[in-house]
Motif scaffolding. Sequence first.
Motif, PDB file in Angstrom:
ATOM      1  N   GLN A 170       0.827  -1.204   0.000  1.00 26.29           N
ATOM      2  CA  GLN A 170       0.000   0.000   0.000  1.00 26.29           C
ATOM      3  C   GLN A 170       0.864   1.258   0.000  1.00 26.29           C
ATOM      4  O   GLN A 170       0.542   2.253  -0.674  1.00 26.29           O
ATOM      5  N   VAL A 171       1.977   1.227   0.732  1.00 23.11           N
ATOM      6  CA  VAL A 171       2.886   2.366   0.717  1.00 23.11           C
ATOM      7  C   VAL A 171       3.417   2.606  -0.693  1.00 23.11           C
ATOM      8  O   VAL A 171       3.488   3.755  -1.171  1.00 23.11           O
ATOM      9  N   ALA A 172       3.795   1.528  -1.380  1.00 22.32           N
ATOM     10  CA  ALA A 172       4.298   1.663  -2.750  1.00 22.32           C
ATOM     11  C   ALA A 172       3.233   2.237  -3.667  1.00 22.32           C
ATOM     12  O   ALA A 172       3.513   3.102  -4.512  1.00 22.32           O
ATOM     13  N   ARG A 173       2.006   1.790  -3.485  1.00 19.48           N
ATOM     14  CA  ARG A 173       0.914   2.299  -4.311  1.00 19.48           C
ATOM     15  C   ARG A 173       0.657   3.774  -4.019  1.00 19.48           C
ATOM     16  O   ARG A 173       0.485   4.584  -4.926  1.00 19.48           O
ATOM     17  N   ASP A 174       0.638   4.136  -2.742  1.00 20.89           N
ATOM     18  CA  ASP A 174       0.352   5.518  -2.356  1.00 20.89           C
ATOM     19  C   ASP A 174       1.466   6.476  -2.758  1.00 20.89           C
ATOM     20  O   ASP A 174       1.232   7.685  -2.910  1.00 20.89           O
ATOM     21  N   ALA A 175       2.681   5.964  -2.914  1.00 25.80           N
ATOM     22  CA  ALA A 175       3.811   6.812  -3.286  1.00 25.80           C
ATOM     23  C   ALA A 175       3.773   7.206  -4.756  1.00 25.80           C
ATOM     24  O   ALA A 175       4.529   8.093  -5.184  1.00 25.80           O
ATOM     25  N   ALA A 176       2.908   6.578  -5.517  1.00 27.88           N
ATOM     26  CA  ALA A 176       2.913   6.735  -6.979  1.00 27.88           C
ATOM     27  C   ALA A 176       1.763   7.619  -7.442  1.00 27.88           C
ATOM     28  O   ALA A 176       0.598   7.209  -7.391  1.00 27.88           O
ATOM     29  N   GLU A 177       2.091   8.832  -7.871  1.00 22.83           N
ATOM     30  CA  GLU A 177       1.112   9.666  -8.564  1.00 22.83           C
ATOM     31  C   GLU A 177       1.171   9.340 -10.048  1.00 22.83           C
ATOM     32  O   GLU A 177       2.267   9.246 -10.618  1.00 22.83           O
ATOM     33  N   PRO A 178       0.006   9.165 -10.714  1.00 23.28           N
ATOM     34  CA  PRO A 178       0.049   8.863 -12.147  1.00 23.28           C
ATOM     35  C   PRO A 178       0.855   9.900 -12.918  1.00 23.28           C
ATOM     36  O   PRO A 178       0.778  11.105 -12.648  1.00 23.28           O
ATOM     37  N   LEU A 179       1.641   9.434 -13.853  1.00 20.58           N
ATOM     38  CA  LEU A 179       2.479  10.311 -14.661  1.00 20.58           C
ATOM     39  C   LEU A 179       1.640  11.139 -15.624  1.00 20.58           C
ATOM     40  O   LEU A 179       0.442  10.915 -15.794  1.00 20.58           O
ATOM     41  N   GLU A 180       2.297  12.096 -16.270  1.00 20.89           N
ATOM     42  CA  GLU A 180       1.568  13.057 -17.110  1.00 20.89           C
ATOM     43  C   GLU A 180       0.846  12.367 -18.267  1.00 20.89           C
ATOM     44  O   GLU A 180       1.181  11.250 -18.658  1.00 20.89           O
ATOM     45  N   THR A 181      -0.109  13.089 -18.798  1.00 19.07           N
ATOM     46  CA  THR A 181      -0.953  12.570 -19.864  1.00 19.07           C
ATOM     47  C   THR A 181      -0.368  12.920 -21.229  1.00 19.07           C
ATOM     48  O   THR A 181       0.143  14.017 -21.435  1.00 19.07           O
ATOM     49  N   ILE A 182      -0.426  11.972 -22.147  1.00 13.90           N
ATOM     50  CA  ILE A 182       0.002  12.180 -23.522  1.00 13.90           C
ATOM     51  C   ILE A 182      -1.106  11.698 -24.453  1.00 13.90           C
ATOM     52  O   ILE A 182      -2.020  10.983 -24.040  1.00 13.90           O
ATOM     53  N   THR A 183      -1.037  12.127 -25.703  1.00 13.58           N
ATOM     54  CA  THR A 183      -1.983  11.673 -26.728  1.00 13.58           C
ATOM     55  C   THR A 183      -1.270  10.721 -27.668  1.00 13.58           C
ATOM     56  O   THR A 183      -0.197  11.044 -28.194  1.00 13.58           O
TER      57      THR A 183
END
Length: 379
Positions: A10-23
């Motif tokens: 859960q810590v690993a999951r919470d540490a990860a903000e989704p990366l920027e969006t691309i098309t």
Amino acid sequence: MTTGWAEARQVARDAAEPLETITVTLGEALGLVLSEHLPALVSLPLCDTSAMDGYAVRGPAPWTVVGRRLAGPCSPDAALEPGQAFEIATGAPIPVGTEAVLPVELSTVDEGVVTGVLPARDHIRRRGEDIPRGRRVLHRGTVATPAALGLAASVGYDSLRVHRRPRVRVVVSGDELLTAGLPTPGQVRDAIGPLLPGLITAAGGELVDTQFVADRAGALSEAMACDDVDVVAVCGSTSVGPADHLRPVLGTLKAEILVDGVACRPGHPQLLAALPDGRHVVGLPGNPFAALAAGHTLLGPLLSGLAGRSPMAPLTGRLRGAVTARATETRLVPAIRTDDALVPVGRDRAGNLWGAAMADVLAVVPPQWTGPEVEVLPL
């Protein structure tokens, strides 16, 4: 302080903000994660169409055939009068006035006149019957599978907004490692380098490169000095022996240690750290099965979160066989799924991938488990 297995994930999951969006185009989107909901741009079907090969008819039999229509663009002005029929193909737009489609196998044709008994169903697919225009068909966080890409194309999309893949550098340390050929005494073949690319890809990441370094702090520090990746996975060097330099290097880099050891077997000496520049470091043990277990504990959840994937509900199964739970540590046990149970395969020492290679899943046996239900991690 050692972290419990579930908490570490859960810590690993919470540490990860989704990366920027691309098309990206549909052809480039496979395996990427949608960054926004996907509404249908068109209705499916787009107009009333035939669900069968046969005859579009109006009124009671017999019907005189006055036209023919295949799937594809056609005149919108075609219309049927009572007693008339159009020969029609599956998927073709029906003429105005059609009351039903008579399947070809239920029809008889003689000199341009069709007879037959209409079935209870009209065999017409109505406009928007499958998907109305504007209906959300895929949710943000959905992985672009082959089926998802086909669906996106069918409702009008040429490109998609997705999160880019997290980029990963793998650093494998060890003076004893050999990457090809037969080892001699004092050497071992590297098994972690070939293991990690598939695990990284399965979690939504992209392997940038793999570097092999000697057991020296300087070599490890130099390999970690890269600004073109999001995650550095360091294999080996995670324990506290004289050749284990990862923690001192992280201290020099002013990293924040998020997980320092996990209460699981195998894979106890693993760690997760955040660097000041936003990159993450995952430390994996040098023993191959322990590295695989740690990959599923910290690396996989971290990459999945960075890729924007929505958390999946845990899979469970009933574990059968002589499996002994530990008092304070989670066991990760290679097992095979049968029709009614999970069967341990054995051969699961930390330095040996034989059991994992034979298995379908890792059975997660929590501390003081009394059975039979366990969580499973697909391999």
